[in-house]
Design a protein around this motif. Structure first.
Motif, PDB file in Angstrom:
ATOM      1  N   LEU A 182       0.879  -0.907  -0.192  1.00 40.70           N
ATOM      2  CA  LEU A 182      -0.230   0.502   0.238  1.00 40.70           C
ATOM      3  C   LEU A 182       0.973   1.299   0.160  1.00 40.70           C
ATOM      4  N   PHE A 183       1.949   1.363   0.827  1.00 42.35           N
ATOM      5  CA  PHE A 183       3.335   2.131   0.494  1.00 42.35           C
ATOM      6  C   PHE A 183       3.660   2.617  -0.666  1.00 42.35           C
ATOM      7  N   LYS A 184       4.011   1.715  -1.498  1.00 43.88           N
ATOM      8  CA  LYS A 184       4.076   1.264  -2.746  1.00 43.88           C
ATOM      9  C   LYS A 184       3.108   1.863  -3.653  1.00 43.88           C
ATOM     10  N   LEU A 185       1.923   2.083  -3.050  1.00 43.02           N
ATOM     11  CA  LEU A 185       1.353   2.199  -4.247  1.00 43.02           C
ATOM     12  C   LEU A 185       0.583   3.341  -4.450  1.00 43.02           C
ATOM     13  N   ALA A 186       0.365   3.906  -2.698  1.00 38.63           N
ATOM     14  CA  ALA A 186       0.649   5.257  -2.894  1.00 38.63           C
ATOM     15  C   ALA A 186       1.996   6.333  -2.476  1.00 38.63           C
ATOM     16  N   TYR A 187       2.760   6.545  -2.500  1.00 35.26           N
ATOM     17  CA  TYR A 187       3.612   6.928  -3.055  1.00 35.26           C
ATOM     18  C   TYR A 187       3.733   7.565  -4.909  1.00 35.26           C
ATOM     19  N   GLY A 188       3.930   6.176  -5.057  1.00 32.31           N
ATOM     20  CA  GLY A 188       4.037   6.426  -6.380  1.00 32.31           C
ATOM     21  C   GLY A 188       2.934   6.743  -7.123  1.00 32.31           C
ATOM     22  N   LEU A 189       1.076   7.044  -6.676  1.00 34.04           N
ATOM     23  CA  LEU A 189       0.649   8.112  -7.323  1.00 34.04           C
ATOM     24  C   LEU A 189       0.558   9.452  -7.304  1.00 34.04           C
ATOM     25  N   GLY A 190       1.614   9.564  -6.052  1.00 33.17           N
ATOM     26  CA  GLY A 190       1.734  11.131  -6.170  1.00 33.17           C
ATOM     27  C   GLY A 190       2.599  12.030  -5.471  1.00 33.17           C
ATOM     28  N   MET A 191       3.001  11.475  -4.560  1.00 33.66           N
ATOM     29  CA  MET A 191       4.905  12.521  -4.053  1.00 33.66           C
ATOM     30  C   MET A 191       6.145  11.239  -4.664  1.00 33.66           C
ATOM     31  N   ALA A 192       5.878  10.222  -5.409  1.00 29.75           N
ATOM     32  CA  ALA A 192       6.971   9.711  -6.940  1.00 29.75           C
ATOM     33  C   ALA A 192       7.057  10.470  -8.223  1.00 29.75           C
ATOM     34  N   PRO A 193       5.903  11.075  -8.078  1.00 31.29           N
ATOM     35  CA  PRO A 193       6.511  11.527 -10.051  1.00 31.29           C
ATOM     36  C   PRO A 193       5.777  13.112 -10.032  1.00 31.29           C
ATOM     37  N   ILE A 194       5.025  13.830  -9.079  1.00 30.25           N
ATOM     38  CA  ILE A 194       4.513  14.983  -9.549  1.00 30.25           C
ATOM     39  C   ILE A 194       5.885  16.352  -8.771  1.00 30.25           C
ATOM     40  N   PRO A 195       6.786  15.409  -7.407  1.00 33.60           N
ATOM     41  CA  PRO A 195       8.085  16.531  -7.090  1.00 33.60           C
ATOM     42  C   PRO A 195       9.076  17.039  -8.807  1.00 33.60           C
ATOM     43  N   TRP A 196       8.735  15.923  -9.440  1.00 34.29           N
ATOM     44  CA  TRP A 196       9.594  16.422 -10.984  1.00 34.29           C
ATOM     45  C   TRP A 196       9.221  17.052 -11.390  1.00 34.29           C
ATOM     46  N   LEU A 197       7.945  17.218 -11.231  1.00 35.94           N
ATOM     47  CA  LEU A 197       7.309  17.898 -12.123  1.00 35.94           C
ATOM     48  C   LEU A 197       7.404  19.559 -11.503  1.00 35.94           C
ATOM     49  N   ALA A 198       7.608  20.024 -10.522  1.00 31.59           N
ATOM     50  CA  ALA A 198       6.943  21.351  -9.820  1.00 31.59           C
ATOM     51  C   ALA A 198       7.982  22.166 -10.495  1.00 31.59           C
ATOM     52  N   ALA A 199       9.049  22.009 -10.438  1.00 31.51           N
ATOM     53  CA  ALA A 199       9.586  23.626 -10.803  1.00 31.51           C
ATOM     54  C   ALA A 199       9.743  24.092 -12.332  1.00 31.51           C
ATOM     55  N   SER A 200       9.652  23.068 -13.115  1.00 35.11           N
ATOM     56  CA  SER A 200       8.876  23.470 -14.557  1.00 35.11           C
ATOM     57  C   SER A 200       7.486  23.519 -15.105  1.00 35.11           C
ATOM     58  N   GLU A 201       6.653  23.703 -13.768  1.00 33.26           N
ATOM     59  CA  GLU A 201       5.729  23.866 -13.723  1.00 33.26           C
ATOM     60  C   GLU A 201       5.468  25.240 -13.239  1.00 33.26           C
ATOM     61  N   MET A 202       6.112  25.497 -11.460  1.00 28.14           N
ATOM     62  CA  MET A 202       6.065  26.284 -11.196  1.00 28.14           C
ATOM     63  C   MET A 202       6.676  27.746 -10.928  1.00 28.14           C
ATOM     64  N   LEU A 203       7.824  27.511 -11.107  1.00 26.21           N
ATOM     65  CA  LEU A 203       8.926  28.769 -11.668  1.00 26.21           C
ATOM     66  C   LEU A 203       8.968  30.086 -12.933  1.00 26.21           C
ATOM     67  N   PRO A 204       9.291  30.623 -13.030  1.00 23.95           N
ATOM     68  CA  PRO A 204       9.189  30.944 -14.411  1.00 23.95           C
ATOM     69  C   PRO A 204      10.797  30.665 -15.324  1.00 23.95           C
ATOM     70  N   TYR A 205      10.733  31.070 -16.364  1.00 27.11           N
ATOM     71  CA  TYR A 205      11.772  30.490 -17.079  1.00 27.11           C
ATOM     72  C   TYR A 205      13.207  31.052 -16.802  1.00 27.11           C
ATOM     73  N   TYR A 206      13.212  32.238 -16.041  1.00 22.36           N
ATOM     74  CA  TYR A 206      14.008  32.580 -15.939  1.00 22.36           C
ATOM     75  C   TYR A 206      15.039  32.316 -14.595  1.00 22.36           C
ATOM     76  N   ALA A 207      14.341  31.521 -13.791  1.00 19.56           N
ATOM     77  CA  ALA A 207      15.288  31.591 -12.654  1.00 19.56           C
ATOM     78  C   ALA A 207      14.813  29.367 -13.053  1.00 19.56           C
ATOM     79  N   LEU A 208      14.166  28.930 -13.782  1.00 21.67           N
ATOM     80  CA  LEU A 208      13.811  27.819 -13.930  1.00 21.67           C
ATOM     81  C   LEU A 208      15.273  26.845 -14.064  1.00 21.67           C
ATOM     82  N   GLY A 209      16.247  27.861 -14.365  1.00 21.70           N
ATOM     83  CA  GLY A 209      17.522  27.050 -15.020  1.00 21.70           C
ATOM     84  C   GLY A 209      17.948  26.720 -13.194  1.00 21.70           C
ATOM     85  N   THR A 210      18.492  27.223 -12.360  1.00 22.58           N
ATOM     86  CA  THR A 210      19.233  27.700 -11.313  1.00 22.58           C
ATOM     87  C   THR A 210      18.334  27.012  -9.870  1.00 22.58           C
TER      88      THR A 210
END
Length: 429
Positions: free
Chosen positions: A306-334
């Protein structure tokens, strides 16, 4: 061997940041989450096969083949990468409009890209300088007029790109904003937008991801399961044994969970999946503790799945999307580089701390992680906004301010900003 692992670590660190950003920038907005989770899917598949092959190649000298397999995969990537196009968004932000159009056409074969490329120009213009909205609006109007009047059968795609460049090059380059900003400027607050809230959300998700306890299960699941099943020395000599098969099964559960996330992320949104994930992981940790303390092996094993299933639903993939979806391009690289470094640093710390915690807490090992995940649930509920289907210009418009609570104001914000032409996803459950 140490030098090789050091070089491989640098490569993994760079790739984890660049791949997530590249996928997000190349994907259509409607399926950005689906394609963005591909990174985590490949990670889970890699974990599964590495654990599967490790049970077969565990003996000397067969373990060396595992290292050779990694090199073979890297060689295939090295051969293929020169044929990959640059990110269209990156090219447009650099003012290379025609190249951006060609890259987008390469990524959308046999498709009319006029509308999508027009939207890309508009979003990049708005992200570059919201203070020049009059220029962006005028260019958008011209581009839409051009798109409506064009016929795919009469006008070639190259002609469309030339016209799009003529009406849009000014709106993209008119801004006096820098294309990139260093860390010192960000720390001093010398940014065109107030990005503190989005910066906090990005760093929290990337930093906390490893404190869910997931890497502890990946690194030490076999040892934990050996204690759960009370395997004897004779049983441990048998390869693969019961604990190793369960470990492989956990890796397979991780793949299934990410597949589910890929199909749900653009329907339910990032925020809801994060809330489901953190609450599910917290509950799983409690059940693992109960199963181990009460000597109920099936409960402990089921809780780990259940841990692996719950983790894979959100906390595994979504943090890697956060920077590109939340930060402006001029600050994204840094900032994406810093976020990735923070994530890997947390992996290093967890790798050191987890064995010490296991020795000190024994059956209660996952109790601190239950509390941490519940705390993460509260932080996500209070502060992390929804980014599904939104351009960065809209996110900055809504959340370009100091740290603030988003859940209590979501309905009011949605009604207010719909009057300004924005459609905000409801952020309350």
């Amino acid at each position: 061997m140490a030098v090789g692992r050091y070089i491989a670590g640098i490569g993994c660190g760079v790739a984890s940041t660049v791949v997530a950003t590249y996928n997000s920038e190349c994907a259509p907005v409607k399926v950005r989450g689906f394609l963005g989770t591909m990174l985590q899917l490949t990670v889970e598949i890699g974990i599964f096969f590495s654990q599967l092959f490790a049970t077969i190649l565990v003996d000397v000298p067969n373990w060396r083949i595992l290292f050779g397999l990694s090199g073979a995969i890297s060689l295939i990537q090295l051969i293929w990468l020169p044929f990959m196009p640059e990110s269209p968004k990156y090219l447009v932000m650099k003012g290379r409009i025609e190249e951006g159009a060609k890259a987008l056409k390469f990524l959308r074969p046999n498709c009319n890209i006029t509308k999508e490329f027009d939207n890309l120009l508009e979003s990049c213009s708005a992200a570059n300088d919201s203070r020049h909205s009059n220029h962006a609006d005028s260019s958008t109007t011209d581009s839409e007029r051009f798109a409506d009047s064009n016929s795919e059968s009469n006008v070639s795609i190259a002609d469309k790109h030339k016209k799009l460049k003529a009406v849009s090059i000014h709106s993209v380059s008119v801004s006096n904003r820098p294309t990139s900003i260093g860390l010192l400027n960000i720390v001093k607050g010398e940014t065109p937008d107030v990005i503190w809230h989005m910066l906090f959300c990005t760093m929290f998700l990337m930093g906390f991801q490893q404190w869910t306890g997931a890497k502890g299960i990946v690194f030490y699941s076999t040892e934990i399961l050996v204690k759960v099943f009370n395997l004897s020395e004779a049983q441990l000599r048998k390869t693969p044994n019961e604990a190793q098969w369960m470990t492989i099964g956990l890796a397979a559960a991780g793949i299934a969970a990410v597949f589910a996330s890929m199909n749900l992320i653009d329907r339910l949104g990032r925020r809801r999946l994060l809330l489901i994930s953190t609450s599910g992981v917290s509950l799983s940790c409690v059940l693992i503790v109960v199963g181990r303390t009460c000597n109920v092996a099936p409960l402990a094993v089921a809780a780990m799945f259940l841990f692996k299933l719950a983790y894979g639903l959100g906390m595994a993939p979504i943090p890697w999307l956060a920077a590109s979806e939340m930060l402006p391009y001029y600050a994204l690289g840094t900032l994406s580089g810093i976020a990735s470094a923070l994530n890997w640093m947390m992996i290093f710390i967890i790798g050191l701390v987890f064995p010490l915690l296991a020795k000190a807490l024994d059956n209660y090992l996952f109790l601190p992680f239950a509390a941490l995940n519940f705390s993460a649930f509260l932080v996500v509920f209070l502060f992390v906004p929804e980014t599904k289907g939104r351009h960065i210009s809209e996110i900055l418009h809504l959340h370009g301010k100091r740290l603030h609570v988003v859940c209590s104001l979501s309905r009011w914000r949605r009604n207010k900003h719909q009057d300004h032409g924005f459609q905000e996803t409801d952020e309350s459950l």
